[in-house]
Enzyme design. Structure first.
Site, mmCIF file in Angstrom:
data_model
loop_
_atom_site.group_PDB
_atom_site.id
_atom_site.type_symbol
_atom_site.label_atom_id
_atom_site.label_comp_id
_atom_site.label_asym_id
_atom_site.label_seq_id
_atom_site.Cartn_x
_atom_site.Cartn_y
_atom_site.Cartn_z
ATOM 1 N N GLU A 107 0.889 -1.174 0.000
ATOM 2 C CA GLU A 107 0.000 0.000 0.000
ATOM 3 C C GLU A 107 0.917 1.211 0.000
ATOM 4 O O GLU A 107 1.606 1.461 0.993
ATOM 5 C CB GLU A 107 -0.882 0.012 1.255
ATOM 6 N N GLU B 29 4.581 13.396 -3.889
ATOM 7 C CA GLU B 29 3.821 13.304 -2.655
ATOM 8 C C GLU B 29 4.504 14.173 -1.588
ATOM 9 O O GLU B 29 5.657 13.942 -1.238
ATOM 10 C CB GLU B 29 3.790 11.850 -2.200
ATOM 11 N N CYS C 17 -2.234 8.962 2.918
ATOM 12 C CA CYS C 17 -1.877 8.514 1.564
ATOM 13 C C CYS C 17 -2.992 8.869 0.599
ATOM 14 O O CYS C 17 -2.758 9.079 -0.578
ATOM 15 C CB CYS C 17 -1.622 7.019 1.573
HETATM 16 P P1 NAD Z 1 8.314 4.882 4.767
HETATM 17 O O1 NAD Z 1 8.266 4.174 3.472
HETATM 18 O O2 NAD Z 1 9.451 5.794 5.039
HETATM 19 O O3 NAD Z 1 8.309 3.846 5.976
HETATM 20 C C1 NAD Z 1 7.317 2.861 6.103
HETATM 21 C C2 NAD Z 1 7.871 1.719 6.934
HETATM 22 O O4 NAD Z 1 8.941 1.099 6.236
HETATM 23 C C3 NAD Z 1 8.447 2.162 8.276
HETATM 24 O O5 NAD Z 1 8.139 1.177 9.248
HETATM 25 C C4 NAD Z 1 9.930 2.205 7.997
HETATM 26 O O6 NAD Z 1 10.706 2.037 9.166
HETATM 27 C C5 NAD Z 1 10.089 1.021 7.054
HETATM 28 N N1 NAD Z 1 11.259 1.086 6.185
HETATM 29 C C6 NAD Z 1 11.958 2.174 5.793
HETATM 30 N N2 NAD Z 1 12.990 1.810 4.994
HETATM 31 C C7 NAD Z 1 12.931 0.466 4.860
HETATM 32 C C8 NAD Z 1 13.694 -0.497 4.151
HETATM 33 N N3 NAD Z 1 14.749 -0.154 3.415
HETATM 34 N N4 NAD Z 1 13.346 -1.789 4.232
HETATM 35 C C9 NAD Z 1 12.268 -2.160 4.961
HETATM 36 N N5 NAD Z 1 11.504 -1.302 5.669
HETATM 37 C C10 NAD Z 1 11.825 0.002 5.609
HETATM 38 O O7 NAD Z 1 6.905 5.625 4.890
HETATM 39 P P2 NAD Z 1 6.471 6.624 6.044
HETATM 40 O O8 NAD Z 1 7.229 7.893 5.792
HETATM 41 O O9 NAD Z 1 6.523 5.965 7.360
HETATM 42 O O10 NAD Z 1 4.928 6.836 5.701
HETATM 43 C C11 NAD Z 1 4.466 7.721 4.747
HETATM 44 C C12 NAD Z 1 4.203 7.030 3.422
HETATM 45 O O11 NAD Z 1 3.283 5.963 3.600
HETATM 46 C C13 NAD Z 1 3.571 7.921 2.384
HETATM 47 O O12 NAD Z 1 4.189 7.713 1.147
HETATM 48 C C14 NAD Z 1 2.127 7.455 2.335
HETATM 49 O O13 NAD Z 1 1.474 7.719 1.128
HETATM 50 C C15 NAD Z 1 2.283 6.008 2.596
HETATM 51 N N6 NAD Z 1 1.041 5.437 3.114
HETATM 52 C C16 NAD Z 1 0.307 4.642 2.274
HETATM 53 C C17 NAD Z 1 -0.880 4.104 2.723
HETATM 54 C C18 NAD Z 1 -1.704 3.227 1.819
HETATM 55 O O14 NAD Z 1 -2.472 2.460 2.351
HETATM 56 N N7 NAD Z 1 -1.556 3.287 0.524
HETATM 57 C C19 NAD Z 1 -1.323 4.347 4.018
HETATM 58 C C20 NAD Z 1 -0.554 5.155 4.842
HETATM 59 C C21 NAD Z 1 0.633 5.686 4.376
#
Ligand code: NAD
Length: 502
Positions: free
Chosen positions: A255, A390, A289
Protein backbone atom coordinates in the site's frame (compact mmCIF):
# COMPACT_ATOMS: atom_id res chain seq x y z
CA UNK A 1 1.99 23.24 25.59
CA UNK A 2 2.14 20.68 28.39
CA UNK A 3 5.10 18.34 28.45
CA UNK A 4 4.12 14.72 28.92
CA UNK A 5 6.56 11.91 29.32
CA UNK A 6 5.47 8.34 29.55
CA UNK A 7 7.15 6.60 32.47
CA UNK A 8 6.35 3.18 31.14
CA UNK A 9 9.16 0.88 30.03
CA UNK A 10 8.47 -0.34 26.54
CA UNK A 11 9.68 -3.73 25.40
CA UNK A 12 9.71 -5.79 22.22
CA UNK A 13 7.17 -8.61 22.07
CA UNK A 14 8.85 -11.86 21.05
CA UNK A 15 7.38 -15.32 21.63
CA UNK A 16 4.94 -13.99 24.22
CA UNK A 17 7.69 -12.32 26.28
CA UNK A 18 8.26 -8.60 26.67
CA UNK A 19 12.00 -8.26 26.21
CA UNK A 20 14.70 -5.67 25.56
CA UNK A 21 16.60 -5.65 22.28
CA UNK A 22 19.37 -8.25 22.13
CA UNK A 23 21.89 -5.40 21.95
CA UNK A 24 20.32 -3.69 24.96
CA UNK A 25 20.08 -0.52 22.87
CA UNK A 26 17.13 1.85 22.87
CA UNK A 27 16.13 4.89 20.85
CA UNK A 28 14.09 7.95 21.77
CA UNK A 29 10.63 8.69 20.48
CA UNK A 30 9.26 12.23 20.34
CA UNK A 31 6.15 14.34 20.67
CA UNK A 32 5.87 16.15 17.31
CA UNK A 33 4.01 19.02 18.99
CA UNK A 34 7.05 19.87 21.16
CA UNK A 35 9.92 17.72 19.85
CA UNK A 36 10.50 16.53 23.40
CA UNK A 37 11.42 12.92 24.08
CA UNK A 38 8.41 11.08 25.49
CA UNK A 39 9.82 7.57 25.81
CA UNK A 40 12.67 5.27 24.91
CA UNK A 41 11.94 2.03 23.08
CA UNK A 42 14.13 -0.97 22.31
CA UNK A 43 16.21 -0.68 19.17
CA UNK A 44 15.80 -4.09 17.59
CA UNK A 45 18.37 -5.44 15.15
CA UNK A 46 18.90 -8.51 12.97
CA UNK A 47 19.29 -10.81 15.96
CA UNK A 48 15.87 -9.72 17.24
CA UNK A 49 14.37 -10.28 13.80
CA UNK A 50 15.77 -13.82 13.86
CA UNK A 51 14.31 -14.40 17.33
CA UNK A 52 10.91 -13.01 16.37
CA UNK A 53 10.71 -14.94 13.11
CA UNK A 54 11.72 -18.15 14.90
CA UNK A 55 8.98 -17.57 17.49
CA UNK A 56 6.40 -16.87 14.78
CA UNK A 57 7.52 -19.94 12.81
CA UNK A 58 7.23 -22.17 15.87
CA UNK A 59 3.83 -20.73 16.75
CA UNK A 60 2.64 -21.39 13.21
CA UNK A 61 4.12 -24.88 12.80
CA UNK A 62 3.54 -26.24 16.29
CA UNK A 63 1.36 -23.84 18.26
CA UNK A 64 -2.36 -23.96 19.01
CA UNK A 65 -3.38 -21.01 16.79
CA UNK A 66 -3.75 -22.91 13.52
CA UNK A 67 -5.48 -25.82 15.27
CA UNK A 68 -8.10 -23.68 16.96
CA UNK A 69 -11.58 -23.59 15.57
CA UNK A 70 -12.43 -20.37 13.74
CA UNK A 71 -14.83 -19.57 16.60
CA UNK A 72 -12.02 -19.77 19.14
CA UNK A 73 -9.83 -17.46 17.08
CA UNK A 74 -12.75 -15.07 16.67
CA UNK A 75 -13.38 -14.98 20.42
CA UNK A 76 -9.84 -13.81 21.08
CA UNK A 77 -9.95 -11.25 18.30
CA UNK A 78 -13.20 -9.84 19.67
CA UNK A 79 -11.50 -9.54 23.05
CA UNK A 80 -8.79 -7.41 21.40
CA UNK A 81 -11.54 -5.14 20.06
CA UNK A 82 -13.16 -4.95 23.51
CA UNK A 83 -9.91 -4.00 25.26
CA UNK A 84 -9.19 -1.36 22.62
CA UNK A 85 -12.60 0.17 23.37
CA UNK A 86 -12.11 -0.06 27.14
CA UNK A 87 -8.76 1.74 26.83
CA UNK A 88 -9.82 4.08 24.02
CA UNK A 89 -9.11 7.37 25.75
CA UNK A 90 -5.70 6.32 27.08
CA UNK A 91 -4.56 4.86 23.74
CA UNK A 92 -5.88 7.84 21.77
CA UNK A 93 -3.89 10.14 24.02
CA UNK A 94 -0.75 8.10 23.51
CA UNK A 95 -1.30 8.14 19.74
CA UNK A 96 -1.67 11.92 19.73
CA UNK A 97 1.41 12.33 21.92
CA UNK A 98 3.50 10.20 19.59
CA UNK A 99 2.24 11.15 16.13
CA UNK A 100 0.73 14.59 16.66
CA UNK A 101 -2.68 13.94 15.13
CA UNK A 102 -5.51 15.78 16.85
CA UNK A 103 -7.14 13.90 19.68
CA UNK A 104 -10.52 13.62 17.96
CA UNK A 105 -8.84 11.83 15.02
CA UNK A 106 -6.90 9.56 17.38
CA UNK A 107 -10.12 8.56 19.13
CA UNK A 108 -11.65 7.76 15.75
CA UNK A 109 -8.56 5.68 14.84
CA UNK A 110 -8.77 3.61 18.04
CA UNK A 111 -12.49 3.02 17.47
CA UNK A 112 -11.81 2.08 13.82
CA UNK A 113 -9.04 -0.30 14.92
CA UNK A 114 -11.48 -2.04 17.30
CA UNK A 115 -14.03 -2.29 14.48
CA UNK A 116 -11.38 -3.82 12.23
CA UNK A 117 -10.74 -6.62 14.78
CA UNK A 118 -14.47 -7.23 15.14
CA UNK A 119 -14.99 -7.29 11.39
CA UNK A 120 -12.27 -9.91 10.83
CA UNK A 121 -13.36 -11.90 13.88
CA UNK A 122 -16.67 -12.27 12.04
CA UNK A 123 -14.85 -13.59 8.97
CA UNK A 124 -12.73 -16.30 10.63
CA UNK A 125 -15.27 -18.93 9.58
CA UNK A 126 -15.56 -17.57 6.05
CA UNK A 127 -12.35 -18.82 4.47
CA UNK A 128 -14.40 -20.89 2.05
CA UNK A 129 -13.09 -22.98 -0.76
CA UNK A 130 -14.84 -24.16 -3.92
CA UNK A 131 -15.98 -27.46 -5.38
CA UNK A 132 -15.12 -27.66 -9.04
CA UNK A 133 -17.01 -29.81 -11.56
CA UNK A 134 -14.70 -32.28 -13.32
CA UNK A 135 -15.12 -34.72 -16.18
CA UNK A 136 -15.24 -38.34 -15.15
CA UNK A 137 -15.02 -39.73 -11.64
CA UNK A 138 -12.89 -36.94 -10.22
CA UNK A 139 -13.92 -34.77 -7.33
CA UNK A 140 -12.08 -31.46 -7.07
CA UNK A 141 -12.10 -28.88 -4.33
CA UNK A 142 -10.03 -25.99 -3.06
CA UNK A 143 -9.09 -24.96 0.44
CA UNK A 144 -7.70 -21.63 1.57
CA UNK A 145 -4.69 -21.98 3.84
CA UNK A 146 -2.73 -19.32 5.71
CA UNK A 147 0.69 -18.42 4.32
CA UNK A 148 2.49 -18.91 7.62
CA UNK A 149 4.76 -16.18 8.98
CA UNK A 150 3.73 -12.71 7.80
CA UNK A 151 6.14 -9.78 8.04
CA UNK A 152 4.17 -6.55 8.35
CA UNK A 153 5.81 -3.13 8.04
CA UNK A 154 3.77 0.01 8.63
CA UNK A 155 4.11 3.84 8.43
CA UNK A 156 3.72 6.65 10.95
CA UNK A 157 0.59 8.43 9.78
CA UNK A 158 -1.96 5.98 11.27
CA UNK A 159 0.23 4.01 13.68
CA UNK A 160 -2.47 1.95 15.41
CA UNK A 161 -4.97 1.75 12.56
CA UNK A 162 -2.37 0.53 10.05
CA UNK A 163 -1.35 -2.13 12.58
CA UNK A 164 -5.01 -3.19 12.91
CA UNK A 165 -5.50 -3.31 9.12
CA UNK A 166 -2.54 -5.67 8.90
CA UNK A 167 -2.81 -7.79 12.05
CA UNK A 168 -6.57 -8.48 12.11
CA UNK A 169 -7.00 -10.15 8.68
CA UNK A 170 -3.71 -12.04 9.06
CA UNK A 171 -4.90 -13.44 12.41
CA UNK A 172 -8.37 -14.27 11.09
CA UNK A 173 -6.74 -16.41 8.41
CA UNK A 174 -4.57 -18.26 10.97
CA UNK A 175 -1.16 -16.73 10.21
CA UNK A 176 1.48 -15.64 12.69
CA UNK A 177 3.01 -12.20 12.57
CA UNK A 178 6.16 -10.13 12.94
CA UNK A 179 5.03 -6.49 12.95
CA UNK A 180 7.35 -3.51 12.63
CA UNK A 181 5.86 -0.08 13.33
CA UNK A 182 7.50 3.07 11.92
CA UNK A 183 10.50 4.25 13.94
CA UNK A 184 8.79 7.59 14.60
CA UNK A 185 5.64 6.05 16.09
CA UNK A 186 6.36 2.81 17.94
CA UNK A 187 4.18 3.23 21.03
CA UNK A 188 0.62 2.22 20.18
CA UNK A 189 1.78 -0.83 18.20
CA UNK A 190 3.59 -2.02 21.34
CA UNK A 191 0.40 -1.45 23.31
CA UNK A 192 -1.50 -3.50 20.73
CA UNK A 193 1.00 -6.30 21.42
CA UNK A 194 0.16 -6.17 25.12
CA UNK A 195 -3.53 -6.28 24.29
CA UNK A 196 -3.09 -9.32 22.04
CA UNK A 197 -1.36 -11.12 24.92
CA UNK A 198 -4.11 -10.09 27.35
CA UNK A 199 -6.71 -11.38 24.88
CA UNK A 200 -5.09 -14.83 25.01
CA UNK A 201 -3.71 -14.85 21.53
CA UNK A 202 -1.13 -17.61 21.97
CA UNK A 203 2.55 -16.79 22.51
CA UNK A 204 4.52 -16.22 19.34
CA UNK A 205 1.47 -15.49 17.17
CA UNK A 206 1.98 -11.72 17.34
CA UNK A 207 5.56 -10.45 17.63
CA UNK A 208 6.40 -6.76 17.57
CA UNK A 209 9.79 -5.21 16.85
CA UNK A 210 10.66 -1.53 17.04
CA UNK A 211 13.72 -0.30 15.22
CA UNK A 212 15.08 1.36 12.09
CA UNK A 213 13.45 0.45 8.77
CA UNK A 214 16.70 -0.02 6.89
CA UNK A 215 17.82 -2.63 9.39
CA UNK A 216 14.76 -4.27 10.96
CA UNK A 217 12.36 -3.79 8.02
CA UNK A 218 14.95 -4.98 5.55
CA UNK A 219 15.86 -8.02 7.68
CA UNK A 220 12.17 -9.01 7.82
CA UNK A 221 11.75 -8.54 4.06
CA UNK A 222 14.79 -10.72 3.33
CA UNK A 223 14.27 -13.40 5.94
CA UNK A 224 13.94 -16.88 4.39
CA UNK A 225 11.45 -17.99 7.05
CA UNK A 226 9.02 -15.13 6.39
CA UNK A 227 6.40 -16.31 3.90
CA UNK A 228 4.64 -13.07 3.17
CA UNK A 229 5.35 -9.35 3.39
CA UNK A 230 2.64 -6.74 3.78
CA UNK A 231 3.99 -3.21 3.56
CA UNK A 232 2.51 0.26 3.80
CA UNK A 233 4.67 3.28 3.17
CA UNK A 234 6.33 5.30 0.46
CA UNK A 235 6.43 4.03 -3.09
CA UNK A 236 10.22 4.20 -3.08
CA UNK A 237 10.43 2.01 0.05
CA UNK A 238 7.90 -0.34 -1.56
CA UNK A 239 10.27 -0.76 -4.49
CA UNK A 240 13.05 -1.66 -2.03
CA UNK A 241 10.76 -4.18 -0.30
CA UNK A 242 10.11 -5.85 -3.66
CA UNK A 243 13.85 -6.06 -4.31
CA UNK A 244 14.60 -7.43 -0.83
CA UNK A 245 11.84 -10.03 -0.92
CA UNK A 246 12.66 -11.19 -4.45
CA UNK A 247 15.49 -13.42 -3.17
CA UNK A 248 13.01 -15.76 -1.51
CA UNK A 249 10.03 -15.09 -3.83
CA UNK A 250 7.84 -13.88 -1.00
CA UNK A 251 4.21 -13.09 -1.48
CA UNK A 252 4.09 -9.30 -1.31
CA UNK A 253 1.28 -6.80 -0.88
CA UNK A 254 2.00 -3.08 -0.97
CA UNK A 255 0.00 0.00 0.00
CA UNK A 256 1.97 2.98 -1.24
CA UNK A 257 1.77 6.69 -1.96
CA UNK A 258 -0.78 8.83 -3.74
CA UNK A 259 -1.39 12.17 -5.41
CA UNK A 260 -5.13 11.97 -5.46
CA UNK A 261 -7.40 14.29 -7.45
CA UNK A 262 -10.47 16.03 -6.06
CA UNK A 263 -12.64 17.23 -8.94
CA UNK A 264 -15.41 19.81 -8.54
CA UNK A 265 -17.90 20.39 -11.36
CA UNK A 266 -20.12 23.45 -11.57
CA UNK A 267 -23.30 21.44 -10.90
CA UNK A 268 -22.07 20.19 -7.50
CA UNK A 269 -23.44 21.28 -4.13
CA UNK A 270 -20.63 23.79 -3.77
CA UNK A 271 -20.94 24.40 -0.05
CA UNK A 272 -20.70 20.69 0.64
CA UNK A 273 -17.84 20.39 -1.85
CA UNK A 274 -15.94 23.18 -0.05
CA UNK A 275 -16.40 21.45 3.31
CA UNK A 276 -15.58 18.01 1.95
CA UNK A 277 -12.51 19.27 0.12
CA UNK A 278 -11.16 20.85 3.31
CA UNK A 279 -11.50 17.49 5.07
CA UNK A 280 -9.94 15.66 2.13
CA UNK A 281 -6.69 17.61 2.32
CA UNK A 282 -6.20 18.98 5.82
CA UNK A 283 -7.15 16.09 8.15
CA UNK A 284 -4.11 14.53 9.81
CA UNK A 285 -2.20 17.65 8.63
CA UNK A 286 -2.30 16.28 5.09
CA UNK A 287 -0.39 13.14 6.07
CA UNK A 288 -2.78 10.69 4.49
CA UNK A 289 -1.88 8.51 1.56
CA UNK A 290 -5.37 9.26 0.24
CA UNK A 291 -5.15 13.03 0.83
CA UNK A 292 -6.79 14.77 -2.11
CA UNK A 293 -3.75 16.91 -2.82
CA UNK A 294 -4.83 18.17 -6.25
CA UNK A 295 -8.06 20.18 -6.29
CA UNK A 296 -9.42 20.49 -9.85
CA UNK A 297 -11.98 23.28 -10.18
CA UNK A 298 -14.14 23.86 -13.24
CA UNK A 299 -13.35 27.29 -14.67
CA UNK A 300 -16.96 28.50 -14.23
CA UNK A 301 -16.86 28.11 -10.44
CA UNK A 302 -13.11 28.42 -9.87
CA UNK A 303 -12.98 31.92 -8.37
CA UNK A 304 -16.10 31.71 -6.21
CA UNK A 305 -15.20 28.26 -4.89
CA UNK A 306 -11.66 29.34 -4.08
CA UNK A 307 -12.67 32.42 -2.18
CA UNK A 308 -15.00 30.38 0.09
CA UNK A 309 -12.46 27.56 0.39
CA UNK A 310 -9.52 29.80 1.28
CA UNK A 311 -11.62 31.75 3.79
CA UNK A 312 -12.54 28.52 5.60
CA UNK A 313 -9.05 27.02 5.37
CA UNK A 314 -7.64 30.19 6.92
CA UNK A 315 -9.81 29.59 10.00
CA UNK A 316 -8.56 26.06 10.71
CA UNK A 317 -7.28 26.13 14.28
CA UNK A 318 -3.69 24.87 14.33
CA UNK A 319 -2.41 24.04 17.79
CA UNK A 320 -1.96 21.59 20.64
CA UNK A 321 -3.31 18.29 19.27
CA UNK A 322 -4.36 17.19 22.75
CA UNK A 323 -6.85 20.08 22.99
CA UNK A 324 -10.36 19.13 21.87
CA UNK A 325 -10.77 22.45 20.09
CA UNK A 326 -7.69 22.05 17.88
CA UNK A 327 -8.39 21.24 14.24
CA UNK A 328 -4.89 20.58 12.91
CA UNK A 329 -1.74 19.39 14.64
CA UNK A 330 1.94 19.25 13.65
CA UNK A 331 3.56 17.06 11.03
CA UNK A 332 5.45 14.06 12.30
CA UNK A 333 9.05 15.29 12.62
CA UNK A 334 11.46 18.16 12.16
CA UNK A 335 12.74 16.41 9.07
CA UNK A 336 9.25 16.09 7.58
CA UNK A 337 8.56 19.73 8.44
CA UNK A 338 11.68 20.81 6.54
CA UNK A 339 10.76 18.55 3.64
CA UNK A 340 7.28 20.08 3.39
CA UNK A 341 8.71 23.62 3.57
CA UNK A 342 11.16 22.77 0.81
CA UNK A 343 8.27 21.58 -1.41
CA UNK A 344 6.58 24.92 -0.71
CA UNK A 345 9.71 26.78 -1.80
CA UNK A 346 9.98 24.70 -4.93
CA UNK A 347 6.33 25.36 -5.85
CA UNK A 348 6.92 29.11 -5.54
CA UNK A 349 10.04 28.93 -7.65
CA UNK A 350 8.18 26.95 -10.32
CA UNK A 351 5.58 29.71 -10.56
CA UNK A 352 2.62 28.49 -8.45
CA UNK A 353 0.78 31.23 -6.58
CA UNK A 354 0.83 30.95 -2.79
CA UNK A 355 -2.74 31.81 -1.79
CA UNK A 356 -2.64 30.75 1.87
CA UNK A 357 -0.11 29.71 4.52
CA UNK A 358 3.22 28.54 3.23
CA UNK A 359 5.10 28.81 6.50
CA UNK A 360 5.25 27.80 10.14
CA UNK A 361 2.68 29.61 12.30
CA UNK A 362 3.84 32.79 14.08
CA UNK A 363 2.29 31.73 17.43
CA UNK A 364 5.10 31.64 20.05
CA UNK A 365 3.61 28.51 21.72
CA UNK A 366 3.96 26.48 18.52
CA UNK A 367 7.60 27.26 17.79
CA UNK A 368 9.01 24.10 19.36
CA UNK A 369 6.77 21.76 17.37
CA UNK A 370 6.58 20.80 13.70
CA UNK A 371 3.61 22.97 12.81
CA UNK A 372 2.89 24.23 9.31
CA UNK A 373 -0.04 26.46 8.32
CA UNK A 374 -2.70 25.09 5.99
CA UNK A 375 -1.17 25.94 2.64
CA UNK A 376 -2.90 26.49 -0.70
CA UNK A 377 -1.26 27.02 -4.07
CA UNK A 378 -3.37 28.30 -6.96
CA UNK A 379 -2.45 28.59 -10.65
CA UNK A 380 -0.74 25.23 -10.42
CA UNK A 381 0.11 23.33 -13.60
CA UNK A 382 -0.33 19.59 -13.38
CA UNK A 383 3.27 18.96 -14.38
CA UNK A 384 4.77 21.06 -11.57
CA UNK A 385 6.64 19.21 -8.80
CA UNK A 386 3.98 20.22 -6.26
CA UNK A 387 1.30 18.48 -8.37
CA UNK A 388 3.34 15.36 -9.10
CA UNK A 389 5.26 14.43 -5.95
CA UNK A 390 3.82 13.30 -2.66
CA UNK A 391 4.35 16.11 -0.10
CA UNK A 392 2.73 14.46 2.92
CA UNK A 393 1.85 17.72 4.64
CA UNK A 394 -0.99 20.30 4.67
CA UNK A 395 -0.33 21.56 1.16
CA UNK A 396 -2.93 21.75 -1.61
CA UNK A 397 -2.48 22.41 -5.34
CA UNK A 398 -5.42 24.01 -7.13
CA UNK A 399 -5.72 23.43 -10.87
CA UNK A 400 -8.32 24.92 -13.21
CA UNK A 401 -10.03 22.77 -15.88
CA UNK A 402 -12.28 23.38 -18.90
CA UNK A 403 -14.07 20.09 -19.50
CA UNK A 404 -14.42 16.47 -18.54
CA UNK A 405 -11.83 15.08 -20.95
CA UNK A 406 -9.21 17.55 -19.86
CA UNK A 407 -9.72 16.87 -16.17
CA UNK A 408 -9.66 13.09 -16.61
CA UNK A 409 -6.42 13.38 -18.53
CA UNK A 410 -4.81 15.52 -15.82
CA UNK A 411 -6.25 13.48 -12.93
CA UNK A 412 -4.71 10.31 -14.39
CA UNK A 413 -1.44 11.93 -15.27
CA UNK A 414 0.70 10.89 -12.27
CA UNK A 415 2.55 7.70 -11.37
CA UNK A 416 -0.02 7.12 -8.60
CA UNK A 417 -3.55 5.76 -8.62
CA UNK A 418 -4.73 5.49 -5.04
CA UNK A 419 -7.91 7.55 -4.69
CA UNK A 420 -10.09 10.25 -6.25
CA UNK A 421 -13.16 12.31 -5.41
CA UNK A 422 -15.77 13.69 -7.80
CA UNK A 423 -18.25 16.39 -6.83
CA UNK A 424 -21.24 16.59 -9.21
CA UNK A 425 -24.99 16.18 -9.16
CA UNK A 426 -25.00 14.71 -12.66
CA UNK A 427 -25.46 11.00 -12.06
CA UNK A 428 -24.24 9.94 -15.48
CA UNK A 429 -21.12 12.07 -15.28
CA UNK A 430 -20.34 10.78 -11.77
CA UNK A 431 -20.33 7.15 -12.89
CA UNK A 432 -18.64 7.94 -16.20
CA UNK A 433 -15.76 9.57 -14.36
CA UNK A 434 -15.61 6.88 -11.70
CA UNK A 435 -14.86 4.42 -14.47
CA UNK A 436 -12.37 6.66 -16.32
CA UNK A 437 -10.25 7.60 -13.29
CA UNK A 438 -7.42 5.14 -12.73
CA UNK A 439 -7.53 4.80 -8.95
CA UNK A 440 -8.39 2.06 -6.50
CA UNK A 441 -10.82 4.18 -4.46
CA UNK A 442 -13.24 6.69 -5.92
CA UNK A 443 -15.68 8.69 -3.80
CA UNK A 444 -18.58 10.65 -5.21
CA UNK A 445 -19.85 13.66 -3.28
CA UNK A 446 -17.95 12.51 -0.20
CA UNK A 447 -14.34 13.23 0.75
CA UNK A 448 -12.83 9.91 1.85
CA UNK A 449 -13.83 7.01 4.04
CA UNK A 450 -12.30 3.59 4.69
CA UNK A 451 -14.62 1.32 6.66
CA UNK A 452 -13.45 -2.29 7.08
CA UNK A 453 -16.21 -3.54 4.77
CA UNK A 454 -14.83 -1.83 1.64
CA UNK A 455 -11.62 -2.81 -0.17
CA UNK A 456 -8.73 -0.37 -0.17
CA UNK A 457 -5.64 -0.17 -2.37
CA UNK A 458 -3.95 1.38 -5.33
CA UNK A 459 -3.71 1.22 -9.12
CA UNK A 460 -0.36 1.92 -10.82
CA UNK A 461 2.51 2.73 -8.45
CA UNK A 462 0.16 3.13 -5.48
CA UNK A 463 0.35 -0.53 -4.63
CA UNK A 464 -0.34 -4.20 -5.10
CA UNK A 465 -3.33 -5.96 -3.54
CA UNK A 466 -6.39 -4.82 -1.62
CA UNK A 467 -6.58 -4.41 2.13
CA UNK A 468 -9.76 -4.40 4.22
CA UNK A 469 -12.99 -6.20 3.27
CA UNK A 470 -13.07 -9.86 2.22
CA UNK A 471 -10.32 -9.03 -0.29
CA UNK A 472 -7.76 -8.79 2.52
CA UNK A 473 -8.30 -12.49 3.22
CA UNK A 474 -6.86 -13.12 -0.25
CA UNK A 475 -3.69 -11.36 0.91
CA UNK A 476 -3.31 -13.71 3.85
CA UNK A 477 -4.37 -17.06 2.40
CA UNK A 478 -3.25 -19.22 -0.47
CA UNK A 479 -5.39 -21.58 -2.48
CA UNK A 480 -4.71 -25.28 -2.43
CA UNK A 481 -6.39 -27.48 -5.02
CA UNK A 482 -7.24 -31.07 -4.07
CA UNK A 483 -8.36 -33.64 -6.61
CA UNK A 484 -9.82 -36.98 -5.52
CA UNK A 485 -10.24 -40.07 -7.66
CA UNK A 486 -13.64 -41.67 -6.96
CA UNK A 487 -13.44 -44.32 -9.70
CA UNK A 488 -13.80 -48.03 -8.92
CA UNK A 489 -11.65 -48.85 -11.90
CA UNK A 490 -7.86 -48.85 -11.23
CA UNK A 491 -5.78 -46.11 -12.84
CA UNK A 492 -3.21 -47.71 -15.18
CA UNK A 493 -2.08 -45.43 -18.00
CA UNK A 494 0.81 -47.54 -19.36
CA UNK A 495 -0.99 -50.81 -18.96
CA UNK A 496 -3.63 -49.60 -21.40
CA UNK A 497 -1.11 -48.65 -24.09
CA UNK A 498 -2.02 -50.44 -27.39
CA UNK A 499 0.44 -53.31 -28.10
CA UNK A 500 3.21 -52.42 -30.55
CA UNK A 501 2.73 -48.67 -30.28
CA UNK A 502 5.59 -46.56 -28.92
P1 NAD B 1 8.31 4.88 4.77
O1 NAD B 1 8.27 4.17 3.47
O2 NAD B 1 9.45 5.79 5.04
O3 NAD B 1 8.31 3.85 5.98
C1 NAD B 1 7.32 2.86 6.10
C2 NAD B 1 7.87 1.72 6.93
O4 NAD B 1 8.94 1.10 6.24
C3 NAD B 1 8.45 2.16 8.28
O5 NAD B 1 8.14 1.18 9.25
C4 NAD B 1 9.93 2.21 8.00
O6 NAD B 1 10.71 2.04 9.17
C5 NAD B 1 10.09 1.02 7.05
N1 NAD B 1 11.26 1.09 6.18
C6 NAD B 1 11.96 2.17 5.79
N2 NAD B 1 12.99 1.81 4.99
C7 NAD B 1 12.93 0.47 4.86
C8 NAD B 1 13.69 -0.50 4.15
N3 NAD B 1 14.75 -0.15 3.42
N4 NAD B 1 13.35 -1.79 4.23
C9 NAD B 1 12.27 -2.16 4.96
N5 NAD B 1 11.50 -1.30 5.67
C10 NAD B 1 11.82 0.00 5.61
O7 NAD B 1 6.90 5.63 4.89
P2 NAD B 1 6.47 6.62 6.04
O8 NAD B 1 7.23 7.89 5.79
O9 NAD B 1 6.52 5.96 7.36
O10 NAD B 1 4.93 6.84 5.70
C11 NAD B 1 4.47 7.72 4.75
C12 NAD B 1 4.20 7.03 3.42
O11 NAD B 1 3.28 5.96 3.60
C13 NAD B 1 3.57 7.92 2.38
O12 NAD B 1 4.19 7.71 1.15
C14 NAD B 1 2.13 7.45 2.33
O13 NAD B 1 1.47 7.72 1.13
C15 NAD B 1 2.28 6.01 2.60
N6 NAD B 1 1.04 5.44 3.11
C16 NAD B 1 0.31 4.64 2.27
C17 NAD B 1 -0.88 4.10 2.72
C18 NAD B 1 -1.70 3.23 1.82
O14 NAD B 1 -2.47 2.46 2.35
N7 NAD B 1 -1.56 3.29 0.52
C19 NAD B 1 -1.32 4.35 4.02
C20 NAD B 1 -0.55 5.16 4.84
C21 NAD B 1 0.63 5.69 4.38
Amino acid sequence: MATEVTTKEYRLLIGGQFVPAASGETFPTYNPATNEVIAHVPKAGREDVNRAVAAARKAFDEGPWGKMTPMERAKRMRRVAEILRERLEEIARLETLNCGKIIIESRADVAASANCFDYYANLTGHMWGETIPMNGPLFDYTVREPYGVCGQIIPWNFPLLMAAWKVAPALAAGNTIVLKPASATPLTALVLGEICQEADIPDGVVNILTGPGVEVGAAIAEHPDVDKIAFTGETETGREILRLSAGTIKKVSLELGGKSPNIVFSDADLEEAVNGSLFAIFTNAGQRCTARTRLFLHESIHDQFLSDFIAKAGKIRVGDPLEDATQMGPVISKRQCERVLSFIERARSEGANLALGGKRPDDEVLQKGNFIEPTIFTQVQNDMTIAQQEVFGPVLSVIRFRDESEVVEMANNTIYGLAATIWTNDLKRAHRLASRIRAGNVSINFPTVNPPEAPFGGFKQSGIGRELSRHALDLYTQVKNVVVNLADERFDWYGKWPVGQK
